[in-house]
Design a protein around this motif. Structure first.
Motif, PDB file in Angstrom:
ATOM      1  N   ALA A   1     -15.399 -18.750 -43.888  1.00 23.40           N
ATOM      2  CA  ALA A   1     -15.750 -20.124 -44.285  1.00 23.40           C
ATOM      3  C   ALA A   1     -14.542 -21.033 -44.565  1.00 23.40           C
ATOM      4  O   ALA A   1     -14.585 -22.222 -44.232  1.00 23.40           O
ATOM      5  CB  ALA A   1     -16.683 -20.081 -45.498  1.00 23.40           C
ATOM      6  N   PRO A   2     -13.440 -20.514 -45.153  1.00 22.37           N
ATOM      7  CA  PRO A   2     -12.314 -21.413 -45.466  1.00 22.37           C
ATOM      8  C   PRO A   2     -11.723 -22.104 -44.247  1.00 22.37           C
ATOM      9  O   PRO A   2     -11.022 -23.096 -44.377  1.00 22.37           O
ATOM     10  CB  PRO A   2     -11.264 -20.484 -46.084  1.00 22.37           C
ATOM     11  N   MET A   3     -12.016 -21.584 -43.070  1.00 18.05           N
ATOM     12  CA  MET A   3     -11.399 -22.168 -41.865  1.00 18.05           C
ATOM     13  C   MET A   3     -12.223 -23.301 -41.267  1.00 18.05           C
ATOM     14  O   MET A   3     -11.912 -23.782 -40.187  1.00 18.05           O
ATOM     15  CB  MET A   3     -11.198 -21.066 -40.828  1.00 18.05           C
TER      16      MET A   3
ATOM     17  N   HIS B   1     -17.627 -19.210 -51.725  1.00 16.98           N
ATOM     18  CA  HIS B   1     -18.556 -18.588 -52.679  1.00 16.98           C
ATOM     19  C   HIS B   1     -20.007 -19.008 -52.436  1.00 16.98           C
ATOM     20  O   HIS B   1     -20.909 -18.174 -52.485  1.00 16.98           O
ATOM     21  CB  HIS B   1     -18.138 -18.910 -54.115  1.00 16.98           C
ATOM     22  N   TYR B   2     -20.227 -20.305 -52.170  1.00 14.38           N
ATOM     23  CA  TYR B   2     -21.620 -20.731 -51.889  1.00 14.38           C
ATOM     24  C   TYR B   2     -22.147 -19.988 -50.653  1.00 14.38           C
ATOM     25  O   TYR B   2     -23.288 -19.552 -50.620  1.00 14.38           O
ATOM     26  CB  TYR B   2     -21.712 -22.236 -51.568  1.00 14.38           C
ATOM     27  N   ALA B   3     -21.281 -19.905 -49.617  1.00 14.49           N
ATOM     28  CA  ALA B   3     -21.714 -19.280 -48.352  1.00 14.49           C
ATOM     29  C   ALA B   3     -22.098 -17.822 -48.598  1.00 14.49           C
ATOM     30  O   ALA B   3     -23.092 -17.328 -48.057  1.00 14.49           O
ATOM     31  CB  ALA B   3     -20.602 -19.380 -47.313  1.00 14.49           C
TER      32      ALA B   3
ATOM     33  N   SER C   1     -23.312 -25.478 -47.586  1.00 20.10           N
ATOM     34  CA  SER C   1     -22.316 -25.237 -48.644  1.00 20.10           C
ATOM     35  C   SER C   1     -21.340 -26.411 -48.759  1.00 20.10           C
ATOM     36  O   SER C   1     -21.047 -26.897 -49.856  1.00 20.10           O
ATOM     37  CB  SER C   1     -21.508 -23.965 -48.326  1.00 20.10           C
ATOM     38  N   ASP C   2     -20.848 -26.861 -47.611  1.00 21.65           N
ATOM     39  CA  ASP C   2     -19.870 -27.955 -47.563  1.00 21.65           C
ATOM     40  C   ASP C   2     -20.511 -29.246 -48.068  1.00 21.65           C
ATOM     41  O   ASP C   2     -19.886 -30.030 -48.794  1.00 21.65           O
ATOM     42  CB  ASP C   2     -19.419 -28.115 -46.097  1.00 21.65           C
ATOM     43  N   CYS C   3     -21.762 -29.445 -47.699  1.00 25.26           N
ATOM     44  CA  CYS C   3     -22.480 -30.661 -48.078  1.00 25.26           C
ATOM     45  C   CYS C   3     -22.685 -30.706 -49.603  1.00 25.26           C
ATOM     46  O   CYS C   3     -22.439 -31.742 -50.231  1.00 25.26           O
ATOM     47  CB  CYS C   3     -23.821 -30.675 -47.350  1.00 25.26           C
ATOM     48  N   TYR C   4     -23.117 -29.571 -50.191  1.00 28.66           N
ATOM     49  CA  TYR C   4     -23.289 -29.531 -51.654  1.00 28.66           C
ATOM     50  C   TYR C   4     -21.980 -29.923 -52.320  1.00 28.66           C
ATOM     51  O   TYR C   4     -21.942 -30.759 -53.221  1.00 28.66           O
ATOM     52  CB  TYR C   4     -23.729 -28.132 -52.112  1.00 28.66           C
ATOM     53  N   ASP C   5     -20.873 -29.339 -51.854  1.00 30.67           N
ATOM     54  CA  ASP C   5     -19.588 -29.576 -52.513  1.00 30.67           C
ATOM     55  C   ASP C   5     -19.091 -31.007 -52.301  1.00 30.67           C
ATOM     56  O   ASP C   5     -18.521 -31.610 -53.216  1.00 30.67           O
ATOM     57  CB  ASP C   5     -18.534 -28.582 -52.036  1.00 30.67           C
ATOM     58  N   ALA C   6     -19.337 -31.566 -51.116  1.00 31.82           N
ATOM     59  CA  ALA C   6     -18.915 -32.949 -50.847  1.00 31.82           C
ATOM     60  C   ALA C   6     -19.687 -33.910 -51.759  1.00 31.82           C
ATOM     61  O   ALA C   6     -19.117 -34.869 -52.287  1.00 31.82           O
ATOM     62  CB  ALA C   6     -19.156 -33.291 -49.386  1.00 31.82           C
TER      63      ALA C   6
ATOM     64  N   GLN D   1     -30.209 -23.147 -32.182  1.00 33.86           N
ATOM     65  CA  GLN D   1     -29.040 -23.241 -31.278  1.00 33.86           C
ATOM     66  C   GLN D   1     -27.756 -23.202 -32.117  1.00 33.86           C
ATOM     67  O   GLN D   1     -26.694 -22.849 -31.623  1.00 33.86           O
ATOM     68  CB  GLN D   1     -29.062 -24.574 -30.521  1.00 33.86           C
ATOM     69  N   ILE D   2     -27.881 -23.619 -33.361  1.00 27.91           N
ATOM     70  CA  ILE D   2     -26.706 -23.633 -34.248  1.00 27.91           C
ATOM     71  C   ILE D   2     -26.550 -22.230 -34.844  1.00 27.91           C
ATOM     72  O   ILE D   2     -27.500 -21.713 -35.439  1.00 27.91           O
ATOM     73  CB  ILE D   2     -26.890 -24.651 -35.405  1.00 27.91           C
ATOM     74  N   PRO D   3     -25.391 -21.594 -34.679  1.00 27.21           N
ATOM     75  CA  PRO D   3     -25.221 -20.250 -35.261  1.00 27.21           C
ATOM     76  C   PRO D   3     -25.495 -20.273 -36.768  1.00 27.21           C
ATOM     77  O   PRO D   3     -25.156 -21.257 -37.432  1.00 27.21           O
ATOM     78  CB  PRO D   3     -23.750 -19.922 -34.978  1.00 27.21           C
ATOM     79  N   ILE D   4     -26.093 -19.200 -37.247  1.00 21.18           N
ATOM     80  CA  ILE D   4     -26.481 -19.145 -38.666  1.00 21.18           C
ATOM     81  C   ILE D   4     -25.281 -19.386 -39.597  1.00 21.18           C
ATOM     82  O   ILE D   4     -25.407 -20.066 -40.614  1.00 21.18           O
ATOM     83  CB  ILE D   4     -27.222 -17.819 -38.997  1.00 21.18           C
ATOM     84  N   ALA D   5     -24.103 -18.874 -39.220  1.00 19.82           N
ATOM     85  CA  ALA D   5     -22.930 -19.058 -40.090  1.00 19.82           C
ATOM     86  C   ALA D   5     -22.586 -20.550 -40.198  1.00 19.82           C
ATOM     87  O   ALA D   5     -22.193 -21.024 -41.270  1.00 19.82           O
ATOM     88  CB  ALA D   5     -21.745 -18.270 -39.543  1.00 19.82           C
TER      89      ALA D   5
END
Ligand SMILES: [Fe+2]
Ligand SMILES: [Fe+2]
Length: 239
Positions: free
Chosen positions: A90-92, A67-69, A176-181, A165-169
């Protein structure tokens, strides 16, 4: 003359039939590729579920990250289809943890040395599980699995990629993962509330730094952080 007219009308009829056939074939092709994408998604959800058996991270965490993504993608002006794509991919992000030994995943405290290296390899493992497909969903999922621990300033892993160099996704799921962690309790930290989490992301705390994030996404987070809070409240862990 009559026979020429007859031939002309026959040619027209054949053309009309060919157009109808082509339209039908295109429609069928579209439906088939949608069905194929749905089948990929279904398989992938099962793979994600299998990896969640090992991981301390919950199904609710995985839902929230999606959802954040999607919120970030919407604010970036992505099309509805592309928002849905990142929601599904994102779930993967941590699917590679399926190959990490259980005792390492359950180990309390932060890891060091060889243990850390093994844990970090979940990015490469996830990527190799997902690569080599024609599916847009699996390709995006592969980018995310590989790069969701890379940092904009080059301090992340596994390849220490820098900036675009890092893909936008990958950049989106990393935030998103960082906020949730940060909002969740970990063996090495308590759960932070929304305001404290925003402060850590926007100002840093020594461990997490603003320079880790794409500045455009950071600005977007500053504007839309309350949407993250709503999602966190809406999809709470059941304990
Ligand atoms: Fe991860
Ligand atoms: Fe995660």
């Amino acid at each position: 003359m009559a026979s020429v007219r007859r031939e002309l009308s026959e040619v027209r009829r054949l053309n009309r039939d060919a157009t109808v056939d082509l339209g039908f074939a295109l429609e069928l092709e579209k439906r088939r590729s949608q069905e194929l994408e749905e089948a990929y998604y279904d398989t992938v959800l099962r793979l994600t579920r299998a990896s969640a058996y090992k991981d301390r991270e919950t199904g609710a965490h995985i839902q929230r990250v999606s959802h954040y993504a999607k919120v970030i993608a919407r604010h970036l002006g992505w099309s509805g289809d592309d928002q849905e794509l990142i929601f599904r991919a994102a779930p993967m992000h941590d699917v590679g943890k399926i190959a990490i030994p259980d005792d390492l995943i359950r180990k309390a405290g932060s890891l060091d040395g060889g243990d850390r290296k093994v844990m970090e390899s979940h990015t490469m493992i996830g990527s190799s599980l997902l690569e080599g497909s024609n599916s847009r969903l699996l390709n995006m999922a592969r980018d995310i699995a590989l790069t969701h621990h890379e940092h904009w300033d080059g301090s992340g892993y596994p390849h220490r990629l820098v900036g675009e160099q890092i893909p936008i996704a990958g950049r989106i799921v990393m935030l998103s993962d960082c906020y949730d962690a940060l909002r969740s309790r970990r063996s090495y930290k308590r759960a932070f509330d929304h305001d404290a989490t925003c402060r850590v992301i926007l100002e840093g705390d020594g461990r997490t730094l603003p320079s880790h994030f794409d500045p455009r996404l950071l600005e977007l987070f500053r504007q839309a952080h309350f949407e993250f809070e709503t999602i966190f409240e809406q999809f709470k862990d059941v304990s």
